[in-house]
Design a protein around this motif. Structure first.
Motif, PDB file in Angstrom:
ATOM      1  N   THR A 116       0.766  -1.181  -0.128  1.00  0.00           N
ATOM      2  CA  THR A 116      -0.045   0.072   0.056  1.00  0.00           C
ATOM      3  C   THR A 116       0.799   1.283  -0.015  1.00  0.00           C
ATOM      4  OG1 THR A 116      -0.025   0.179   2.379  1.00  0.00           O
ATOM      5  CG2 THR A 116      -1.935  -1.058   1.247  1.00  0.00           C
ATOM      6  N   HIS A 117       2.017   1.080   0.643  1.00  0.00           N
ATOM      7  CA  HIS A 117       2.990   2.201   0.522  1.00  0.00           C
ATOM      8  C   HIS A 117       4.432   1.653   0.867  1.00  0.00           C
ATOM      9  CE1 HIS A 117       1.650   2.188   4.601  1.00  0.00           C
ATOM     10  NE2 HIS A 117       2.681   2.643   5.156  1.00  0.00           N
ATOM     11  N   LEU A 118       5.355   2.344   0.857  1.00  0.00           N
ATOM     12  CA  LEU A 118       6.881   1.784   1.027  1.00  0.00           C
ATOM     13  C   LEU A 118       7.444   2.186   2.362  1.00  0.00           C
ATOM     14  CD1 LEU A 118       8.053   2.002  -2.642  1.00  0.00           C
ATOM     15  CD2 LEU A 118       7.059   0.048  -1.537  1.00  0.00           C
ATOM     16  N   ASP A 121       7.333  -0.997   7.621  1.00  0.00           N
ATOM     17  CA  ASP A 121       6.744  -2.067   8.182  1.00  0.00           C
ATOM     18  C   ASP A 121       5.662  -2.722   7.426  1.00  0.00           C
ATOM     19  OD1 ASP A 121       5.646   0.701   8.652  1.00  0.00           O
ATOM     20  OD2 ASP A 121       4.076   0.042   9.963  1.00  0.00           O
ATOM     21  N   HIS A 122       5.856  -2.346   6.166  1.00  0.00           N
ATOM     22  CA  HIS A 122       4.944  -2.814   5.090  1.00  0.00           C
ATOM     23  C   HIS A 122       5.564  -3.599   3.903  1.00  0.00           C
ATOM     24  CE1 HIS A 122       1.258  -0.646   6.586  1.00  0.00           C
ATOM     25  NE2 HIS A 122       2.278   0.110   7.181  1.00  0.00           N
ATOM     26  N   VAL A 123       6.811  -3.615   4.012  1.00  0.00           N
ATOM     27  CA  VAL A 123       7.791  -3.964   2.870  1.00  0.00           C
ATOM     28  C   VAL A 123       8.756  -5.007   3.142  1.00  0.00           C
ATOM     29  CG1 VAL A 123       7.708  -1.915   1.511  1.00  0.00           C
ATOM     30  CG2 VAL A 123       9.605  -2.527   3.030  1.00  0.00           C
ATOM     31  N   GLY A 221      -4.696   0.204   4.262  1.00  0.00           N
ATOM     32  CA  GLY A 221      -3.149   0.542   4.475  1.00  0.00           C
ATOM     33  C   GLY A 221      -3.114   1.211   5.868  1.00  0.00           C
ATOM     34  N   ASP A 222      -2.195   2.544   5.826  1.00  0.00           N
ATOM     35  CA  ASP A 222      -2.017   3.150   6.846  1.00  0.00           C
ATOM     36  C   ASP A 222      -2.765   4.532   6.722  1.00  0.00           C
ATOM     37  OD1 ASP A 222      -0.497   1.601   8.208  1.00  0.00           O
ATOM     38  OD2 ASP A 222       1.511   2.491   8.082  1.00  0.00           O
ATOM     39  N   LEU A 223      -3.865   4.552   6.058  1.00  0.00           N
ATOM     40  CA  LEU A 223      -4.703   5.717   6.044  1.00  0.00           C
ATOM     41  C   LEU A 223      -5.233   5.977   7.441  1.00  0.00           C
ATOM     42  CD1 LEU A 223      -7.444   6.505   3.330  1.00  0.00           C
ATOM     43  CD2 LEU A 223      -8.265   6.368   5.656  1.00  0.00           C
ATOM     44  N   GLY A 267      -4.512  -1.483   8.006  1.00  0.00           N
ATOM     45  CA  GLY A 267      -3.201  -2.158   8.082  1.00  0.00           C
ATOM     46  C   GLY A 267      -2.638  -2.620   9.563  1.00  0.00           C
ATOM     47  N   HIS A 268      -2.961  -1.550  10.484  1.00  0.00           N
ATOM     48  CA  HIS A 268      -2.758  -1.804  11.812  1.00  0.00           C
ATOM     49  C   HIS A 268      -4.140  -2.252  12.825  1.00  0.00           C
ATOM     50  CE1 HIS A 268       1.394  -1.236  10.806  1.00  0.00           C
ATOM     51  NE2 HIS A 268       1.160  -0.059  10.410  1.00  0.00           N
ATOM     52  N   PHE A 269      -4.976  -2.111  12.199  1.00  0.00           N
ATOM     53  CA  PHE A 269      -6.068  -2.251  13.159  1.00  0.00           C
ATOM     54  C   PHE A 269      -6.330  -3.648  13.606  1.00  0.00           C
ATOM     55  CE2 PHE A 269      -9.636   0.958  11.931  1.00  0.00           C
ATOM     56  CZ  PHE A 269      -8.847   2.008  12.065  1.00  0.00           C
TER      57      PHE A 269
HETATM   58 ZN    ZN Z   1       2.302   1.014   9.088  1.00  0.00          ZN
END
Ligand code: ZN
Length: 288
Positions: A116-118, A121-123, A221-223, A267-269
């Motif tokens: 979702t983005h770079l 904690d997402h890659v 993602g991290d919205l 992403g983090h919920f």
């Molecule tokens: Zn994150």
């Protein structure tokens, strides 16, 4: 969350880290403990972590299986990576691939990896350390990344401004292996998944919308980082690239999806759920 079915699509997840790496007061610098306490009636127990006395959080990968494809959405922190930002992220020796195998997914079976983005904690599991170098963890997968996101972080990396090291060890190797698919921010994966640009947290941040015969969902993602932001969307995280834009994006997302029946998988919920209107505001609720 057990494996869920939404029409012809199955959704599972691998939880890499099951608690927050940063206290809410640090994560959401504009937040207020009294205001959060006012939301405890709906945040507790499911979105609260009694172990830490703080809001619950996860670092996790969503595993989406359509009739044609196996897709991973965001890949956590990864193993064996030098990470100074949080102690729990540094030189990890986690069971991520075993946990993925327990869902019935081997690395070879993954068709697409979506970032979702770079952020770091997402890659992380994009790559693993093998025979002295970082190699793509999923040998047959295409790694789908919004081109705008890659351009931003490539520049940050090349100019030495990217401090986490994650672009160099977790993104550049998949690009160099020819496995990266750098796409427009409305890219479609098969007939079920589509990127949507929801920027602000990072310049090229996307959400991924899932459409099935039995309803829709959004991997956001991290919205949002903490569930309380559904009710207080003006609170941006300390990691938001453009906090004002992130706030406007978050508000628009909450308004658009409130009472829509669209499942939100952030992403983090700690759990998937739905945004609902209540008393002139908004809150999150579990499915069912
Ligand atoms: Zn994150």
């Amino acid at each position: 969350m057990q494996t869920m079915k939404l029409g012809e699509v199955r959704i599972s997840r691998v939880i890499e880290i099951d608690r927050s790496s940063f206290p809410t007061a640090s994560m959401l610098p504009g937040s207020n403990a009294d205001v959060i306490a006012g939301h405890h009636r709906w945040l507790k127990p499911h979105f609260f972590d009694e172990r830490t006395g703080d809001l619950a959080s996860r670092i996790q990968t969503y595993v989406v299986r359509t009739p044609r494809h196996t897709i991973l959405i965001d890949t956590g922190v990864g193993n064996d990576k030098a990470r100074t930002l949080a102690p729990a992220w540094n030189m990890r020796t986690g069971t991520y691939l075993d946990d993925l195998a327990a869902l019935g997914v081997t690395p070879e079976q993954v068709d697409f990896v979506v970032c979702t983005h770079l952020h770091v904690d997402h890659v992380g599991w994009n790559t693993r350390w093998k025979e002295g170098r970082w190699v793509p963890t999923f040998p047959k997968a295409k790694y789908v990344i919004a081109g705008a996101e890659w351009e931003f972080w490539k520049y940050e990396n090349d100019s030495g401004k990217e401090e986490s090291g994650c672009i160099a060890d977790s993104v550049v190797p998949v690009v160099e292996a020819g496995q990266a698919l750098l796409v427009d921010s409305d890219f479609k994966i098969g007939e079920h998944l589509r990127f949507e640009p929801w920027v602000g947290h990072t310049p090229g941040h996307v959400c991924v919308r899932l459409t099935t015969s039995a309803g829709s969902a959004v991997f956001s993602g991290d919205l949002m980082h903490r569930t309380v932001q559904v009710a207080e969307p003006q609170w941006s995280s300390r990691f938001c690239y453009d906090p004002a834009q992130a706030r406007d994006t978050r508000r628009a997302f909450v308004e658009r999806h409130a009472d829509s029946g669209t499942m939100i998988l952030a992403g983090h919920f700690p759990h998937p759920g739905f945004i609902v209107k209540e008393g002139g505001g908004y809150r999150f609720r579990l499915p069912g």
